[in-house]
Enzyme design. Structure first.
Site, mmCIF file in Angstrom:
data_model
loop_
_atom_site.group_PDB
_atom_site.id
_atom_site.type_symbol
_atom_site.label_atom_id
_atom_site.label_comp_id
_atom_site.label_asym_id
_atom_site.label_seq_id
_atom_site.Cartn_x
_atom_site.Cartn_y
_atom_site.Cartn_z
ATOM 1 N N THR A 62 0.834 -1.191 0.000
ATOM 2 C CA THR A 62 0.000 0.000 0.000
ATOM 3 C C THR A 62 0.878 1.253 0.000
ATOM 4 O O THR A 62 2.108 1.161 -0.186
ATOM 5 C CB THR A 62 -1.029 -0.067 1.165
ATOM 6 O OG1 THR A 62 -1.920 1.029 1.048
ATOM 7 C CG2 THR A 62 -0.365 -0.057 2.530
ATOM 8 N N LYS A 66 3.495 1.372 -4.026
ATOM 9 C CA LYS A 66 2.944 0.638 -5.173
ATOM 10 C C LYS A 66 3.805 0.750 -6.430
ATOM 11 O O LYS A 66 3.819 -0.148 -7.264
ATOM 12 C CB LYS A 66 1.505 1.078 -5.454
ATOM 13 C CG LYS A 66 0.540 0.636 -4.350
ATOM 14 C CD LYS A 66 -0.890 0.953 -4.664
ATOM 15 C CE LYS A 66 -1.755 0.637 -3.458
ATOM 16 N NZ LYS A 66 -3.181 0.880 -3.681
ATOM 17 N N ALA A 129 -5.843 11.581 -11.075
ATOM 18 C CA ALA A 129 -5.078 10.834 -12.076
ATOM 19 C C ALA A 129 -3.805 10.252 -11.465
ATOM 20 O O ALA A 129 -2.825 10.015 -12.160
ATOM 21 C CB ALA A 129 -4.748 11.737 -13.259
ATOM 22 N N ALA A 132 -4.215 5.747 -7.518
ATOM 23 C CA ALA A 132 -5.529 5.159 -7.257
ATOM 24 C C ALA A 132 -6.391 5.180 -8.521
ATOM 25 O O ALA A 132 -7.085 4.209 -8.834
ATOM 26 C CB ALA A 132 -6.221 5.913 -6.132
ATOM 27 N N THR A 154 -4.138 18.672 -12.244
ATOM 28 C CA THR A 154 -3.095 18.814 -13.266
ATOM 29 C C THR A 154 -3.587 18.040 -14.494
ATOM 30 O O THR A 154 -3.408 16.820 -14.578
ATOM 31 C CB THR A 154 -1.764 18.187 -12.752
ATOM 32 O OG1 THR A 154 -1.565 18.586 -11.400
ATOM 33 C CG2 THR A 154 -0.586 18.591 -13.608
ATOM 34 N N MET A 219 -13.070 6.604 -3.049
ATOM 35 C CA MET A 219 -12.199 5.450 -2.790
ATOM 36 C C MET A 219 -11.667 5.440 -1.358
ATOM 37 O O MET A 219 -11.211 4.405 -0.878
ATOM 38 C CB MET A 219 -11.025 5.456 -3.764
ATOM 39 C CG MET A 219 -11.406 5.096 -5.179
ATOM 40 S SD MET A 219 -9.907 4.753 -6.092
ATOM 41 C CE MET A 219 -10.551 4.573 -7.745
ATOM 42 N N GLY A 243 -15.145 3.872 0.244
ATOM 43 C CA GLY A 243 -14.403 2.805 -0.429
ATOM 44 C C GLY A 243 -14.093 1.597 0.443
ATOM 45 O O GLY A 243 -13.189 0.830 0.117
HETATM 46 P P1 ATR Z 1 -2.416 8.121 -5.098
HETATM 47 O O1 ATR Z 1 -1.365 7.171 -5.532
HETATM 48 O O2 ATR Z 1 -2.932 7.860 -3.702
HETATM 49 O O3 ATR Z 1 -3.518 8.318 -6.080
HETATM 50 P P2 ATR Z 1 -0.974 10.438 -5.978
HETATM 51 O O4 ATR Z 1 -0.325 9.706 -7.064
HETATM 52 O O5 ATR Z 1 -0.163 11.414 -5.159
HETATM 53 O O6 ATR Z 1 -1.636 9.498 -4.899
HETATM 54 O O7 ATR Z 1 -2.239 11.190 -6.590
HETATM 55 C C1 ATR Z 1 -3.063 11.965 -5.823
HETATM 56 C C2 ATR Z 1 -4.205 12.497 -6.700
HETATM 57 O O8 ATR Z 1 -4.997 13.389 -5.905
HETATM 58 C C3 ATR Z 1 -3.735 13.323 -7.888
HETATM 59 O O9 ATR Z 1 -4.701 13.210 -8.916
HETATM 60 C C4 ATR Z 1 -3.723 14.726 -7.288
HETATM 61 O O10 ATR Z 1 -3.816 15.758 -8.262
HETATM 62 P P3 ATR Z 1 -2.489 16.287 -9.026
HETATM 63 O O11 ATR Z 1 -2.161 15.254 -10.055
HETATM 64 O O12 ATR Z 1 -2.875 17.574 -9.620
HETATM 65 O O13 ATR Z 1 -1.438 16.395 -7.950
HETATM 66 C C5 ATR Z 1 -4.967 14.685 -6.477
HETATM 67 N N1 ATR Z 1 -5.054 15.655 -5.374
HETATM 68 C C6 ATR Z 1 -4.366 15.620 -4.212
HETATM 69 N N2 ATR Z 1 -4.769 16.633 -3.413
HETATM 70 C C7 ATR Z 1 -5.726 17.319 -4.073
HETATM 71 C C8 ATR Z 1 -6.538 18.454 -3.773
HETATM 72 N N3 ATR Z 1 -6.434 19.098 -2.617
HETATM 73 N N4 ATR Z 1 -7.419 18.865 -4.727
HETATM 74 C C9 ATR Z 1 -7.544 18.212 -5.884
HETATM 75 N N5 ATR Z 1 -6.815 17.122 -6.240
HETATM 76 C C10 ATR Z 1 -5.915 16.680 -5.333
#
Ligand code: ATR
Length: 282
Positions: A62, A66, A129, A132, A154, A219, A243
């Site tokens: 986890t 990953k 994106a 998860a 993004t 999730m 989730g």
């Molecule tokens: P995980 O592997 O748990 O999915 P990650 O790869 O760090 O973690 O991805 C986190 C996701 O949450 C990304 O889509 C991130 O957006 P960015 O790609 O722009 O970073 C999104 N995310 C995290 N915090 C956020 C917030 N406060 N508002 C909107 N999107 C958020």
């Protein structure tokens, strides 16, 4: 001989996986142990190597490992390769380590089997994106959704993600964009795959996204509704879910890979929900 399994993470103390797999083992009469193992952020490989060298048969992986697990595995399932993430490791007959990803199939099983949704022909919005979200794309397409839009803070990451899945059969209409690109669209299912809930926030999605009868799915899980679930209820979702079922179903799929026995999950999910509520009130 008792087979040994584990989950690696950091932090890992609050993981529910040892409990879930313990219940699965009890239910199916499997002779196995399953423990939570903390690995330092910069040495997943060393700890995973030691675990398998000492006789470990399989492991779940986890946050934040990953991607490390993807690199660590000697062989990958096609779905893990496309997802770019591994949550399940298994030792093969020649001691090689096989990497798979059961997160996405766990999500789809929870949606279809536990929540009773028919995903065929549905318009689905995946919010986020990161890791998860990546695991969820292929199983959603396989479940027959008509349209899958990925929206992300993004947007370039969402665009890169859909490129990987273009041309998969059955074909779904794939789209990617930022929050503004959602204006005027409607969906039957909106899935939050961002980690925004961790900071108590909700992505700034426009109102009006939920079609009549639409479902919101986070999730993340918690004893109380997550910020995304509360927001979704306020802006017109007919049904909201966290989730927890995905957690149980991804575990069941990993258990099946390891033991070739499929545990019954309905009772386990119910038991886990009760426990979560007791913990919150205790
Ligand atoms: P995980 O592997 O748990 O999915 P990650 O790869 O760090 O973690 O991805 C986190 C996701 O949450 C990304 O889509 C991130 O957006 P960015 O790609 O722009 O970073 C999104 N995310 C995290 N915090 C956020 C917030 N406060 N508002 C909107 N999107 C958020």
């Amino acid at each position: 001989m008792t087979d040994t399994y584990a989950v690696f993470g950091n932090p890992i103390a609050h993981s529910k996986s040892p409990l879930i797999h313990g219940w699965f083992a009890e239910q199916t009469g499997q002779d196995m142990t399953y423990q939570a193992l903390l690995a330092p952020e910069d040495d997943f490989q060393g700890h995973a190597e030691a675990f398998f060298a000492e006789g470990g048969q399989g492991a779940n992986v986890t946050v934040p490992f990953k991607l490390d697990a993807l690199v660590f595995a000697d062989k990958l399932s096609p779905r893990a390769r496309r997802a770019g993430a591994v949550n399940t490791l298994q030792k093969g007959q020649n001691e090689e380590i096989y990497g798979d990803n059961t997160d996405g199939i766990g999500l789809v099983r929870d949606l279809t089997d536990n929540l009773g949704l028919d995903l065929k022909g549905k318009r689905v919005l995946l919010v986020g994106a990161g890791g998860a979200a990546r695991g969820a794309v292929e199983p959603l397409i396989n479940a027959g959704v008509a349209r899958l839009k990925i929206a992300n803070r993004t947007p370039e990451k969402a665009q890169q993600l859909i490129k990987i899945f273009h041309g998969l059969q059955p074909e779904a209409e794939l789209a990617a964009g930022n929050w503004d690109s959602l204006e005027g669209s409607q969906f039957d299912l909106i899935i939050n795959a961002t980690s925004a809930s961790l900071s108590g926030s909700v992505p700034p999605l426009p109102r009006g996204l939920f079609a009549p009868g639409a479902v919101a799915y986070d999730m993340m899980y918690a004893a109380r509704p997550t910020p995304f679930m509360s927001w979704a209820e306020d802006v017109g979702a007919s049904e909201v879910s966290d989730g927890l079922g995905m957690l149980v179903e991804q575990a069941a799929e990993a258990f099946f890979l390891w033991r070739q026995v499929r545990p019954e999950t309905t009772g386990i999910l119910h038991r886990l929900r009760m426990l979560l509520q007791e913990e919150a009130h205790g």
